[in-house]
Design a protein around this motif. Structure first.
Motif, PDB file in Angstrom:
ATOM      1  N   ILE A  78      62.621  78.873  64.958  1.00 60.40           N
ATOM      2  CA  ILE A  78      63.832  79.360  64.288  1.00 60.40           C
ATOM      3  C   ILE A  78      64.330  78.316  63.291  1.00 60.40           C
ATOM      4  O   ILE A  78      64.290  77.112  63.580  1.00 60.40           O
ATOM      5  CB  ILE A  78      64.930  79.638  65.343  1.00 60.40           C
ATOM      6  CG1 ILE A  78      64.361  80.419  66.527  1.00 60.40           C
ATOM      7  CG2 ILE A  78      66.166  80.273  64.706  1.00 60.40           C
ATOM      8  CD1 ILE A  78      64.429  81.879  66.500  1.00 60.40           C
ATOM      9  N   GLY A  79      64.795  78.794  62.146  1.00 59.81           N
ATOM     10  CA  GLY A  79      65.284  77.873  61.118  1.00 59.81           C
ATOM     11  C   GLY A  79      64.110  77.185  60.437  1.00 59.81           C
ATOM     12  O   GLY A  79      62.991  77.712  60.425  1.00 59.81           O
ATOM     13  N   ALA A 138      71.007  78.615  61.736  1.00 60.73           N
ATOM     14  CA  ALA A 138      69.868  78.483  62.655  1.00 60.73           C
ATOM     15  C   ALA A 138      70.326  78.540  64.108  1.00 60.73           C
ATOM     16  O   ALA A 138      69.653  79.102  64.972  1.00 60.73           O
ATOM     17  CB  ALA A 138      69.128  77.174  62.377  1.00 60.73           C
ATOM     18  N   LYS A 165      52.972  89.335  58.226  1.00 63.06           N
ATOM     19  CA  LYS A 165      53.666  89.071  56.984  1.00 63.06           C
ATOM     20  C   LYS A 165      53.164  90.016  55.885  1.00 63.06           C
ATOM     21  O   LYS A 165      53.941  90.649  55.193  1.00 63.06           O
ATOM     22  CB  LYS A 165      53.396  87.619  56.589  1.00 63.06           C
ATOM     23  CG  LYS A 165      54.404  87.076  55.627  1.00 63.06           C
ATOM     24  CD  LYS A 165      54.083  85.626  55.396  1.00 63.06           C
ATOM     25  CE  LYS A 165      54.718  85.118  54.140  1.00 63.06           C
ATOM     26  NZ  LYS A 165      54.194  83.821  53.788  1.00 63.06           N
ATOM     27  N   ASP A 182      53.118  75.331  54.264  1.00 67.47           N
ATOM     28  CA  ASP A 182      52.200  76.322  53.727  1.00 67.47           C
ATOM     29  C   ASP A 182      51.476  75.738  52.519  1.00 67.47           C
ATOM     30  O   ASP A 182      50.271  75.857  52.374  1.00 67.47           O
ATOM     31  CB  ASP A 182      53.039  77.532  53.275  1.00 67.47           C
ATOM     32  CG  ASP A 182      52.401  78.833  53.672  1.00 67.47           C
ATOM     33  OD1 ASP A 182      51.497  78.800  54.506  1.00 67.47           O
ATOM     34  OD2 ASP A 182      52.813  79.872  53.154  1.00 67.47           O
ATOM     35  N   PHE A 185      54.604  80.555  63.516  1.00 67.65           N
ATOM     36  CA  PHE A 185      55.728  80.122  62.687  1.00 67.65           C
ATOM     37  C   PHE A 185      56.960  80.992  62.934  1.00 67.65           C
ATOM     38  O   PHE A 185      58.082  80.530  62.854  1.00 67.65           O
ATOM     39  CB  PHE A 185      55.349  80.184  61.210  1.00 67.65           C
ATOM     40  CG  PHE A 185      54.777  78.900  60.683  1.00 67.65           C
ATOM     41  CD1 PHE A 185      54.868  77.722  61.416  1.00 67.65           C
ATOM     42  CD2 PHE A 185      54.157  78.850  59.455  1.00 67.65           C
ATOM     43  CE1 PHE A 185      54.345  76.537  60.945  1.00 67.65           C
ATOM     44  CE2 PHE A 185      53.629  77.669  58.957  1.00 67.65           C
ATOM     45  CZ  PHE A 185      53.728  76.516  59.710  1.00 67.65           C
ATOM     46  N   ASP A 186      56.715  82.275  63.230  1.00 72.43           N
ATOM     47  CA  ASP A 186      57.831  83.201  63.446  1.00 72.43           C
ATOM     48  C   ASP A 186      58.698  82.800  64.633  1.00 72.43           C
ATOM     49  O   ASP A 186      59.872  83.122  64.683  1.00 72.43           O
ATOM     50  CB  ASP A 186      57.305  84.624  63.683  1.00 72.43           C
ATOM     51  CG  ASP A 186      56.668  85.188  62.435  1.00 72.43           C
ATOM     52  OD1 ASP A 186      56.841  84.564  61.376  1.00 72.43           O
ATOM     53  OD2 ASP A 186      56.010  86.233  62.511  1.00 72.43           O
ATOM     54  N   GLU A 225      63.173  76.908  57.504  1.00 70.06           N
ATOM     55  CA  GLU A 225      62.433  77.777  56.583  1.00 70.06           C
ATOM     56  C   GLU A 225      61.792  77.002  55.432  1.00 70.06           C
ATOM     57  O   GLU A 225      60.638  77.222  55.093  1.00 70.06           O
ATOM     58  CB  GLU A 225      63.338  78.892  56.021  1.00 70.06           C
ATOM     59  CG  GLU A 225      63.857  79.876  57.057  1.00 70.06           C
ATOM     60  CD  GLU A 225      62.770  80.486  57.935  1.00 70.06           C
ATOM     61  OE1 GLU A 225      61.661  80.710  57.427  1.00 70.06           O
ATOM     62  OE2 GLU A 225      63.024  80.724  59.129  1.00 70.06           O
ATOM     63  N   SER A 226      62.568  76.074  54.834  1.00 71.21           N
ATOM     64  CA  SER A 226      62.006  75.371  53.674  1.00 71.21           C
ATOM     65  C   SER A 226      60.845  74.479  54.114  1.00 71.21           C
ATOM     66  O   SER A 226      59.888  74.272  53.363  1.00 71.21           O
ATOM     67  CB  SER A 226      63.087  74.552  52.980  1.00 71.21           C
ATOM     68  OG  SER A 226      63.559  73.573  53.863  1.00 71.21           O
ATOM     69  N   LYS A 228      58.724  75.173  56.600  1.00 71.72           N
ATOM     70  CA  LYS A 228      57.557  76.043  56.813  1.00 71.72           C
ATOM     71  C   LYS A 228      56.879  76.335  55.471  1.00 71.72           C
ATOM     72  O   LYS A 228      55.657  76.358  55.369  1.00 71.72           O
ATOM     73  CB  LYS A 228      57.984  77.352  57.479  1.00 71.72           C
ATOM     74  CG  LYS A 228      58.393  77.183  58.925  1.00 71.72           C
ATOM     75  CD  LYS A 228      58.672  78.559  59.503  1.00 71.72           C
ATOM     76  CE  LYS A 228      59.802  78.544  60.478  1.00 71.72           C
ATOM     77  NZ  LYS A 228      60.288  79.872  60.832  1.00 71.72           N
ATOM     78  N   LYS A 229      57.713  76.548  54.447  1.00 75.05           N
ATOM     79  CA  LYS A 229      57.177  76.845  53.116  1.00 75.05           C
ATOM     80  C   LYS A 229      56.397  75.636  52.585  1.00 75.05           C
ATOM     81  O   LYS A 229      55.304  75.762  52.034  1.00 75.05           O
ATOM     82  CB  LYS A 229      58.345  77.175  52.177  1.00 75.05           C
ATOM     83  CG  LYS A 229      58.031  78.295  51.252  1.00 75.05           C
ATOM     84  CD  LYS A 229      59.264  78.769  50.552  1.00 75.05           C
ATOM     85  CE  LYS A 229      58.860  79.145  49.145  1.00 75.05           C
ATOM     86  NZ  LYS A 229      59.886  79.013  48.180  1.00 75.05           N
TER      87      LYS A 229
END
Ligand SMILES: Nc1ncnc2c1ncn2[C@@H]1O[C@H](COP(=O)(O)OP(=O)(O)OP(=O)(O)O)[C@@H](O)[C@H]1O
Ligand SMILES: [Mg+2]
Length: 408
Positions: free
Chosen positions: A142-143, A310, A27, A152, A138-139, A145-146, A148-149
Protein backbone atom coordinates in the motif's frame (compact mmCIF):
# COMPACT_ATOMS: atom_id res chain seq x y z
CA UNK A 1 12.57 -28.22 -32.08
CA UNK A 2 9.78 -27.14 -29.76
CA UNK A 3 7.30 -29.77 -28.64
CA UNK A 4 3.74 -28.98 -29.76
CA UNK A 5 1.29 -29.70 -26.96
CA UNK A 6 -2.07 -31.37 -27.38
CA UNK A 7 -5.06 -29.06 -27.16
CA UNK A 8 -5.89 -30.19 -23.60
CA UNK A 9 -2.28 -29.58 -22.52
CA UNK A 10 -2.40 -26.09 -23.96
CA UNK A 11 -5.35 -25.19 -21.82
CA UNK A 12 -3.71 -26.55 -18.74
CA UNK A 13 -0.49 -24.67 -19.33
CA UNK A 14 -2.29 -21.42 -20.02
CA UNK A 15 -4.45 -21.84 -16.95
CA UNK A 16 -1.54 -22.65 -14.68
CA UNK A 17 0.42 -19.71 -16.07
CA UNK A 18 -2.46 -17.33 -15.72
CA UNK A 19 -3.02 -18.21 -12.09
CA UNK A 20 0.62 -17.50 -11.47
CA UNK A 21 0.68 -14.18 -13.24
CA UNK A 22 -0.42 -11.36 -11.07
CA UNK A 23 0.42 -7.71 -11.50
CA UNK A 24 1.05 -7.36 -15.22
CA UNK A 25 -1.92 -9.38 -16.39
CA UNK A 26 -4.34 -7.65 -14.06
CA UNK A 27 -2.92 -4.29 -14.97
CA UNK A 28 -3.18 -4.84 -18.69
CA UNK A 29 -6.58 -6.48 -18.54
CA UNK A 30 -7.98 -3.50 -16.69
CA UNK A 31 -6.38 -0.76 -18.78
CA UNK A 32 -8.93 0.77 -21.15
CA UNK A 33 -8.10 1.85 -24.72
CA UNK A 34 -5.13 -0.48 -25.11
CA UNK A 35 -3.84 -0.78 -28.60
CA UNK A 36 -4.07 -4.56 -28.82
CA UNK A 37 -2.11 -4.84 -32.04
CA UNK A 38 0.72 -2.78 -30.58
CA UNK A 39 0.80 -5.08 -27.57
CA UNK A 40 0.90 -8.12 -29.79
CA UNK A 41 3.79 -6.64 -31.76
CA UNK A 42 5.69 -5.88 -28.53
CA UNK A 43 5.10 -9.41 -27.32
CA UNK A 44 6.34 -10.85 -30.63
CA UNK A 45 9.52 -8.78 -30.34
CA UNK A 46 10.04 -10.12 -26.85
CA UNK A 47 9.45 -13.69 -28.00
CA UNK A 48 11.95 -13.20 -30.80
CA UNK A 49 14.48 -11.88 -28.31
CA UNK A 50 13.69 -14.74 -25.91
CA UNK A 51 14.21 -17.32 -28.67
CA UNK A 52 17.59 -15.74 -29.44
CA UNK A 53 18.63 -16.13 -25.80
CA UNK A 54 17.37 -19.70 -25.92
CA UNK A 55 19.39 -20.50 -29.02
CA UNK A 56 22.47 -18.92 -27.37
CA UNK A 57 21.82 -21.21 -24.39
CA UNK A 58 21.15 -18.21 -22.11
CA UNK A 59 18.30 -20.15 -20.55
CA UNK A 60 17.76 -17.99 -17.51
CA UNK A 61 17.45 -14.81 -19.59
CA UNK A 62 15.26 -16.60 -22.17
CA UNK A 63 12.91 -17.84 -19.47
CA UNK A 64 12.30 -14.38 -17.97
CA UNK A 65 11.67 -12.73 -21.33
CA UNK A 66 9.40 -15.54 -22.57
CA UNK A 67 7.32 -15.77 -19.38
CA UNK A 68 6.79 -12.03 -19.47
CA UNK A 69 5.90 -12.02 -23.16
CA UNK A 70 3.29 -14.72 -22.56
CA UNK A 71 1.84 -12.56 -19.81
CA UNK A 72 1.34 -9.81 -22.35
CA UNK A 73 -0.17 -12.10 -24.98
CA UNK A 74 -2.54 -14.04 -22.76
CA UNK A 75 -4.89 -11.14 -21.86
CA UNK A 76 -4.79 -9.94 -25.48
CA UNK A 77 -5.95 -13.35 -26.68
CA UNK A 78 -8.67 -13.42 -24.04
CA UNK A 79 -9.86 -10.00 -25.13
CA UNK A 80 -9.80 -10.92 -28.80
CA UNK A 81 -11.78 -14.05 -28.03
CA UNK A 82 -14.45 -11.88 -26.43
CA UNK A 83 -14.53 -9.75 -29.59
CA UNK A 84 -14.50 -12.97 -31.66
CA UNK A 85 -11.48 -11.80 -33.61
CA UNK A 86 -9.00 -14.07 -35.32
CA UNK A 87 -6.09 -14.90 -33.04
CA UNK A 88 -4.53 -18.11 -34.34
CA UNK A 89 -1.02 -16.65 -34.78
CA UNK A 90 -1.05 -15.08 -31.33
CA UNK A 91 -2.08 -18.44 -29.92
CA UNK A 92 0.75 -20.23 -31.69
CA UNK A 93 3.27 -17.66 -30.49
CA UNK A 94 1.95 -17.96 -26.96
CA UNK A 95 2.33 -21.73 -26.98
CA UNK A 96 5.85 -21.37 -28.38
CA UNK A 97 6.76 -18.91 -25.62
CA UNK A 98 5.27 -21.06 -22.86
CA UNK A 99 6.84 -24.28 -24.07
CA UNK A 100 10.25 -22.77 -24.54
CA UNK A 101 10.06 -21.11 -21.12
CA UNK A 102 9.19 -24.54 -19.68
CA UNK A 103 12.25 -26.10 -21.32
CA UNK A 104 14.41 -23.22 -20.05
CA UNK A 105 13.13 -23.76 -16.51
CA UNK A 106 14.15 -27.41 -16.68
CA UNK A 107 17.57 -26.51 -18.05
CA UNK A 108 18.10 -23.89 -15.36
CA UNK A 109 17.08 -26.35 -12.62
CA UNK A 110 19.46 -28.94 -14.03
CA UNK A 111 22.29 -26.39 -14.06
CA UNK A 112 21.54 -25.49 -10.45
CA UNK A 113 21.79 -29.11 -9.45
CA UNK A 114 25.11 -29.49 -11.27
CA UNK A 115 26.54 -26.39 -9.64
CA UNK A 116 25.31 -27.37 -6.18
CA UNK A 117 27.15 -30.67 -6.47
CA UNK A 118 30.44 -28.96 -7.35
CA UNK A 119 31.47 -27.50 -4.00
CA UNK A 120 30.01 -26.90 -0.52
CA UNK A 121 29.85 -23.10 -0.92
CA UNK A 122 27.76 -23.29 -4.09
CA UNK A 123 25.54 -25.86 -2.41
CA UNK A 124 25.03 -23.56 0.56
CA UNK A 125 24.21 -20.54 -1.61
CA UNK A 126 21.75 -22.50 -3.75
CA UNK A 127 20.09 -24.10 -0.74
CA UNK A 128 19.89 -21.12 1.57
CA UNK A 129 19.97 -17.94 -0.47
CA UNK A 130 18.14 -18.92 -3.64
CA UNK A 131 14.52 -18.15 -3.53
CA UNK A 132 12.54 -18.42 -6.68
CA UNK A 133 9.00 -18.18 -5.35
CA UNK A 134 7.51 -15.09 -3.81
CA UNK A 135 3.83 -14.51 -3.45
CA UNK A 136 4.12 -10.75 -2.82
CA UNK A 137 2.78 -8.54 -5.60
CA UNK A 138 3.12 -4.78 -6.02
CA UNK A 139 -0.64 -4.47 -5.57
CA UNK A 140 -0.39 -5.74 -2.00
CA UNK A 141 2.03 -2.98 -1.06
CA UNK A 142 0.00 0.00 0.00
CA UNK A 143 1.22 3.49 -0.83
CA UNK A 144 4.78 3.98 -2.17
CA UNK A 145 3.32 4.58 -5.64
CA UNK A 146 6.13 6.77 -6.96
CA UNK A 147 8.68 4.23 -5.71
CA UNK A 148 6.94 1.37 -7.50
CA UNK A 149 7.03 3.43 -10.69
CA UNK A 150 10.71 4.16 -10.20
CA UNK A 151 11.43 0.46 -9.66
CA UNK A 152 9.55 -0.37 -12.84
CA UNK A 153 11.89 1.91 -14.71
CA UNK A 154 15.18 0.98 -13.12
CA UNK A 155 14.69 -2.73 -12.51
CA UNK A 156 11.71 -4.30 -14.20
CA UNK A 157 11.71 -2.88 -17.73
CA UNK A 158 15.49 -3.31 -18.24
CA UNK A 159 15.03 -7.00 -17.47
CA UNK A 160 12.33 -7.38 -20.04
CA UNK A 161 14.16 -5.50 -22.77
CA UNK A 162 17.88 -5.84 -21.98
CA UNK A 163 18.65 -5.04 -25.62
CA UNK A 164 17.36 -1.45 -25.41
CA UNK A 165 18.38 -0.51 -21.87
CA UNK A 166 22.06 -0.25 -22.68
CA UNK A 167 24.73 2.47 -22.69
CA UNK A 168 23.50 5.60 -20.98
CA UNK A 169 20.12 3.88 -20.50
CA UNK A 170 21.69 0.95 -18.63
CA UNK A 171 20.09 0.43 -15.22
CA UNK A 172 22.00 1.07 -11.99
CA UNK A 173 23.90 -1.82 -10.41
CA UNK A 174 22.83 -1.20 -6.88
CA UNK A 175 19.72 0.12 -5.16
CA UNK A 176 19.48 0.78 -1.45
CA UNK A 177 16.14 0.83 0.35
CA UNK A 178 16.51 2.65 3.62
CA UNK A 179 14.15 4.08 6.17
CA UNK A 180 12.35 3.48 9.44
CA UNK A 181 11.54 -0.13 10.29
CA UNK A 182 8.33 -1.81 9.20
CA UNK A 183 7.40 0.21 6.13
CA UNK A 184 7.87 -2.34 3.39
CA UNK A 185 11.57 -2.45 2.44
CA UNK A 186 11.72 -6.25 2.54
CA UNK A 187 8.25 -6.50 1.05
CA UNK A 188 9.23 -4.30 -1.92
CA UNK A 189 12.34 -6.36 -2.67
CA UNK A 190 10.24 -9.54 -2.71
CA UNK A 191 7.65 -7.94 -4.98
CA UNK A 192 10.42 -6.92 -7.39
CA UNK A 193 11.65 -10.52 -7.49
CA UNK A 194 8.14 -11.78 -8.12
CA UNK A 195 7.54 -9.19 -10.79
CA UNK A 196 10.59 -9.90 -12.92
CA UNK A 197 10.50 -13.64 -12.25
CA UNK A 198 14.28 -13.75 -12.23
CA UNK A 199 16.66 -15.64 -9.96
CA UNK A 200 16.51 -14.00 -6.61
CA UNK A 201 19.19 -14.48 -3.97
CA UNK A 202 17.96 -13.52 -0.55
CA UNK A 203 20.95 -13.04 1.71
CA UNK A 204 21.21 -12.01 5.32
CA UNK A 205 23.85 -11.99 8.02
CA UNK A 206 23.01 -15.57 8.97
CA UNK A 207 24.01 -16.79 5.50
CA UNK A 208 27.27 -14.91 5.25
CA UNK A 209 28.62 -14.67 8.78
CA UNK A 210 30.37 -17.98 9.39
CA UNK A 211 32.20 -19.66 12.23
CA UNK A 212 35.47 -20.20 10.42
CA UNK A 213 37.72 -17.49 9.10
CA UNK A 214 37.58 -17.15 5.33
CA UNK A 215 34.26 -18.98 4.85
CA UNK A 216 32.09 -15.84 4.74
CA UNK A 217 34.13 -14.26 1.97
CA UNK A 218 34.13 -17.49 -0.05
CA UNK A 219 30.32 -17.58 0.23
CA UNK A 220 30.14 -13.94 -0.86
CA UNK A 221 32.34 -14.66 -3.89
CA UNK A 222 30.29 -17.75 -4.80
CA UNK A 223 27.07 -15.77 -4.44
CA UNK A 224 28.14 -13.20 -7.02
CA UNK A 225 29.53 -15.92 -9.30
CA UNK A 226 26.27 -17.88 -9.36
CA UNK A 227 24.17 -14.72 -9.72
CA UNK A 228 26.30 -13.77 -12.73
CA UNK A 229 25.80 -17.19 -14.29
CA UNK A 230 22.02 -17.09 -13.87
CA UNK A 231 21.23 -13.64 -15.14
CA UNK A 232 18.91 -11.85 -14.91
CA UNK A 233 19.33 -12.05 -11.19
CA UNK A 234 18.86 -9.94 -8.13
CA UNK A 235 20.94 -10.27 -5.00
CA UNK A 236 19.00 -8.95 -2.07
CA UNK A 237 21.00 -8.27 1.09
CA UNK A 238 18.58 -7.55 3.89
CA UNK A 239 19.79 -5.66 6.99
CA UNK A 240 22.94 -4.84 5.04
CA UNK A 241 24.30 -2.68 7.88
CA UNK A 242 24.79 -5.79 10.03
CA UNK A 243 27.15 -7.32 7.44
CA UNK A 244 28.77 -4.29 5.86
CA UNK A 245 29.03 -1.74 8.66
CA UNK A 246 31.59 1.08 8.90
CA UNK A 247 35.13 -0.15 9.39
CA UNK A 248 36.64 0.38 12.82
CA UNK A 249 39.93 -0.39 14.54
CA UNK A 250 38.35 -3.08 16.75
CA UNK A 251 36.77 -4.79 13.79
CA UNK A 252 37.10 -8.53 13.48
CA UNK A 253 39.37 -9.84 10.72
CA UNK A 254 36.54 -11.94 9.21
CA UNK A 255 34.24 -8.95 8.88
CA UNK A 256 36.95 -6.81 7.26
CA UNK A 257 37.64 -9.56 4.72
CA UNK A 258 33.92 -9.98 3.99
CA UNK A 259 33.63 -6.29 3.21
CA UNK A 260 36.67 -6.35 0.95
CA UNK A 261 35.27 -9.34 -0.94
CA UNK A 262 31.93 -7.55 -1.33
CA UNK A 263 33.60 -4.48 -2.85
CA UNK A 264 35.70 -6.57 -5.25
CA UNK A 265 32.75 -8.76 -6.31
CA UNK A 266 30.46 -5.78 -6.73
CA UNK A 267 32.93 -3.97 -8.96
CA UNK A 268 33.41 -7.06 -11.11
CA UNK A 269 29.80 -8.17 -11.30
CA UNK A 270 28.97 -6.56 -14.63
CA UNK A 271 31.32 -7.09 -17.48
CA UNK A 272 29.10 -5.37 -20.04
CA UNK A 273 26.11 -3.05 -19.94
CA UNK A 274 23.95 -5.93 -21.21
CA UNK A 275 24.63 -7.88 -18.03
CA UNK A 276 21.62 -8.03 -15.76
CA UNK A 277 22.69 -8.56 -12.22
CA UNK A 278 21.41 -6.19 -9.60
CA UNK A 279 22.00 -5.68 -5.98
CA UNK A 280 19.27 -4.51 -3.63
CA UNK A 281 20.28 -3.62 -0.11
CA UNK A 282 17.85 -2.84 2.68
CA UNK A 283 18.60 -1.21 5.98
CA UNK A 284 17.00 0.73 8.77
CA UNK A 285 20.43 1.97 9.87
CA UNK A 286 21.91 3.58 6.73
CA UNK A 287 24.25 5.72 8.82
CA UNK A 288 26.05 2.55 10.00
CA UNK A 289 26.95 1.30 6.52
CA UNK A 290 30.54 1.49 5.36
CA UNK A 291 31.11 4.57 3.18
CA UNK A 292 32.64 2.60 0.29
CA UNK A 293 29.68 0.21 0.30
CA UNK A 294 27.22 3.10 0.42
CA UNK A 295 28.86 4.78 -2.57
CA UNK A 296 28.24 1.68 -4.70
CA UNK A 297 24.50 2.07 -4.30
CA UNK A 298 23.98 4.77 -6.87
CA UNK A 299 20.23 4.81 -6.25
CA UNK A 300 19.11 5.25 -2.66
CA UNK A 301 15.40 5.23 -1.95
CA UNK A 302 13.83 6.34 1.30
CA UNK A 303 10.95 4.02 2.18
CA UNK A 304 9.12 6.44 4.37
CA UNK A 305 6.33 6.08 6.89
CA UNK A 306 2.85 6.12 5.33
CA UNK A 307 1.14 9.49 4.83
CA UNK A 308 -2.55 10.07 5.60
CA UNK A 309 -3.70 8.68 2.24
CA UNK A 310 -1.57 5.54 2.59
CA UNK A 311 -2.61 5.08 6.23
CA UNK A 312 -6.27 5.21 5.19
CA UNK A 313 -5.71 2.72 2.38
CA UNK A 314 -3.79 0.41 4.72
CA UNK A 315 -6.39 0.48 7.52
CA UNK A 316 -9.25 -0.03 5.06
CA UNK A 317 -7.47 -2.91 3.35
CA UNK A 318 -6.72 -4.59 6.70
CA UNK A 319 -10.38 -4.13 7.74
CA UNK A 320 -11.84 -5.25 4.41
CA UNK A 321 -13.05 -8.61 5.74
CA UNK A 322 -13.94 -7.48 9.23
CA UNK A 323 -17.42 -6.51 10.34
CA UNK A 324 -17.27 -2.89 11.60
CA UNK A 325 -19.49 0.10 12.20
CA UNK A 326 -16.98 2.84 11.42
CA UNK A 327 -18.07 5.49 8.94
CA UNK A 328 -15.80 7.26 6.42
CA UNK A 329 -15.03 10.47 8.40
CA UNK A 330 -14.31 8.41 11.52
CA UNK A 331 -11.71 6.45 9.55
CA UNK A 332 -10.09 9.77 8.56
CA UNK A 333 -9.84 10.79 12.21
CA UNK A 334 -8.41 7.43 13.26
CA UNK A 335 -5.75 7.68 10.57
CA UNK A 336 -4.85 11.23 11.57
CA UNK A 337 -4.09 9.86 15.03
CA UNK A 338 -1.85 7.24 13.43
CA UNK A 339 0.59 9.86 12.08
CA UNK A 340 4.10 8.73 13.03
CA UNK A 341 3.16 5.04 13.06
CA UNK A 342 4.91 2.70 10.63
CA UNK A 343 2.92 0.35 8.36
CA UNK A 344 3.64 -2.58 10.66
CA UNK A 345 2.68 -0.47 13.74
CA UNK A 346 -0.62 0.30 11.99
CA UNK A 347 -1.12 -3.40 11.35
CA UNK A 348 -0.60 -3.99 15.09
CA UNK A 349 -3.14 -1.26 15.96
CA UNK A 350 -5.77 -2.70 13.60
CA UNK A 351 -5.17 -6.18 15.01
CA UNK A 352 -5.56 -4.90 18.55
CA UNK A 353 -8.79 -3.05 17.67
CA UNK A 354 -10.19 -6.11 15.92
CA UNK A 355 -9.43 -8.28 18.94
CA UNK A 356 -11.54 -6.09 21.22
CA UNK A 357 -14.94 -7.63 20.29
CA UNK A 358 -13.49 -11.04 21.14
CA UNK A 359 -12.32 -9.99 24.58
CA UNK A 360 -15.29 -11.19 26.55
CA UNK A 361 -16.04 -13.82 29.05
CA UNK A 362 -14.19 -17.02 28.02
CA UNK A 363 -17.37 -19.14 28.12
CA UNK A 364 -19.24 -16.57 26.00
CA UNK A 365 -16.54 -16.53 23.33
CA UNK A 366 -16.42 -20.33 23.11
CA UNK A 367 -20.16 -20.56 22.52
CA UNK A 368 -20.86 -17.44 20.44
CA UNK A 369 -21.70 -17.91 16.76
CA UNK A 370 -19.42 -16.02 14.36
CA UNK A 371 -22.19 -13.75 13.04
CA UNK A 372 -23.07 -12.61 16.55
CA UNK A 373 -19.66 -11.12 17.24
CA UNK A 374 -20.21 -7.39 17.57
CA UNK A 375 -18.76 -5.08 14.92
CA UNK A 376 -15.47 -3.30 15.56
CA UNK A 377 -16.19 0.24 16.77
CA UNK A 378 -14.39 3.58 16.76
CA UNK A 379 -13.80 3.14 20.52
CA UNK A 380 -11.87 -0.09 19.84
CA UNK A 381 -9.45 1.94 17.75
CA UNK A 382 -9.14 4.56 20.47
CA UNK A 383 -8.25 1.78 22.91
CA UNK A 384 -5.78 0.23 20.43
CA UNK A 385 -4.07 3.55 19.64
CA UNK A 386 -3.57 4.17 23.37
CA UNK A 387 -2.12 0.71 23.80
CA UNK A 388 0.13 0.38 20.72
CA UNK A 389 2.64 3.20 20.49
CA UNK A 390 4.71 4.04 17.39
CA UNK A 391 7.96 2.08 17.37
CA UNK A 392 9.98 5.18 16.51
CA UNK A 393 10.34 8.48 18.35
CA UNK A 394 10.21 11.76 16.42
CA UNK A 395 13.96 12.23 17.07
CA UNK A 396 14.79 8.81 15.62
CA UNK A 397 12.60 9.52 12.60
CA UNK A 398 14.37 12.83 11.98
CA UNK A 399 17.68 10.94 11.66
CA UNK A 400 16.33 9.26 8.48
CA UNK A 401 15.14 12.55 7.13
CA UNK A 402 18.52 14.19 7.68
CA UNK A 403 20.27 11.19 6.07
CA UNK A 404 17.92 11.64 3.13
CA UNK A 405 18.64 15.38 2.93
CA UNK A 406 22.40 14.93 3.15
CA UNK A 407 22.06 12.65 0.11
CA UNK A 408 24.82 10.42 1.48
N1 LIG B 1 3.53 -0.54 2.37
C1 LIG B 1 3.01 -1.60 3.00
N2 LIG B 1 1.84 -2.12 2.61
C2 LIG B 1 1.29 -3.16 3.25
N3 LIG B 1 1.84 -3.77 4.31
C3 LIG B 1 3.00 -3.29 4.77
C4 LIG B 1 3.65 -2.19 4.13
N4 LIG B 1 4.81 -1.95 4.77
C5 LIG B 1 4.88 -2.84 5.77
N5 LIG B 1 3.81 -3.65 5.77
C6 LIG B 1 3.54 -4.71 6.75
O1 LIG B 1 4.58 -4.68 7.72
C7 LIG B 1 5.34 -5.90 7.69
C8 LIG B 1 6.81 -5.55 7.78
O2 LIG B 1 7.25 -5.01 6.55
P1 LIG B 1 8.75 -5.17 6.03
O3 LIG B 1 9.34 -6.42 6.60
O4 LIG B 1 8.77 -5.04 4.57
O5 LIG B 1 9.41 -3.92 6.72
P2 LIG B 1 10.90 -3.39 6.60
O6 LIG B 1 10.81 -2.00 6.08
O7 LIG B 1 11.72 -4.36 5.85
O8 LIG B 1 11.32 -3.35 8.14
P3 LIG B 1 12.75 -3.58 8.82
O9 LIG B 1 13.54 -2.31 8.63
O10 LIG B 1 12.42 -3.81 10.26
O11 LIG B 1 13.38 -4.76 8.17
C9 LIG B 1 4.97 -6.58 6.38
O12 LIG B 1 5.03 -7.97 6.48
C10 LIG B 1 3.57 -6.09 6.12
O13 LIG B 1 2.65 -6.90 6.81
MG1 LIG C 1 13.22 -5.66 6.39
Amino acid sequence: MIKQPKQSDEKQIILSRSSNSNFSIKKQAQTPNIDLNQQVQNAYKMIEQGMKYYQNQQYSMAKVVLVNSSQILLPVIKQKKQNQEEHATEHQELIKAINTAEICTQKVDQLFQNIASQDPYSKQIIETAMNRKFEVSFDEIIGLESIKKQLDEVLILPNLRPDIFTGIRAPPKGILFYGPPGNGKTLLAKAVANQIKCCFFNVSASTLVQKHLGEGEKLMKTLFKIAFQFQPSVIFIDEIDSILSSRSSEEHEASRRLKTEFLVSFDGMQTSDQDRIFLIGATNRPQDIDGAVLRRFTVKILIDQPDQKARLALVKSLMSNVNHSILGPAFDKICEKLAGYSASDIKAVVKEACMQPLRQDKIAIVTISAQNIRPVRKEDFEFAINKVKPSLTEKQYQEYISFNKSGS
